[in-house]
Design a protein around this motif. Structure first.
Motif: not given
Length: 187
Positions: A64, A68, A138-139, A142
């Motif tokens: 992920s 991103s 973020v990950p 995601h």
């Protein structure tokens, strides 16, 4: 009130590698299951990773993060870094909000209910002497992470938690007075 006042975000290096037994994890997930939610839809969903299962989470997060950044696959060293990170806590829990098949509530209410489930879990963890942290990077949020871990397409990832026994002193916390954050309107 003690669990509320003493709940802390505990950084990974402060955790011991000691495992958390399944009965304790069951108690935490049961606490989460009793969160309030408008419409009684119980939208919270969890994926729990312990032992070697943490590798699956690490690999999903590494991919992920790569996605991103516009890459198809993570570099081998990035994958290993993620695996080392997941080994630092004995338990990781990914959280998602799953809307009802025939939604009566807006999606944000389902997400807020799942956030309440997370708070219940975090407070129960403190009451049982466990350190924790809720991560919404973020990950962890995601869509690839959610799909790689088996969450349905229409679920919303809300991040992940880690849990562990605190090695050493319990971290201190500080808050300003509650009255500084309240406006009263009276007759």
């Amino acid at each position: 009130m003690s669990a509320i006042r003493e709940r802390r975000t505990v950084d990974l290096p402060l955790l011991s590698p000691d495992p958390i037994d399944d009965q304790t994890l069951g108690t935490l997930l049961e606490a989460a299951n009793w969160a309030p939610n408008h419409g009684r839809t119980e939208p919270w969903r969890f994926a729990v990773f312990t032992g070697e299962g943490r590798t699956k989470l690490a690999d999903a997060l590494a991919k992920s993060l790569a996605l991103s950044q516009g890459k198809e696959e993570p570099a081998p060293e990035a994958r290993e870094t993620q695996r080392e990170r997941q080994r630092m806590a004995p338990v990781w829990i990914v959280v998602a909000a799953q809307p009802a098949e025939k939604p009566r509530m807006p999606l944000y209410e389902e997400q807020w209910a799942a956030a309440c489930a997370v708070q219940n879990l975090l407070l129960a963890a403190r009451a049982l002497g466990l350190g924790s942290k809720w991560i919404s990077n973020v990950p962890s949020m995601h869509p690839h992470t959610a799909r790689a871990l088996g969450f349905p397409e229409d679920s919303t990832p809300l991040g992940m938690l880690y849990l562990g026994h605190v090695a050493g002193e319990w971290p201190a916390g500080k808050r300003g007075p509650a009255q500084d954050k309240v406006r009263w309107f009276r007759d």
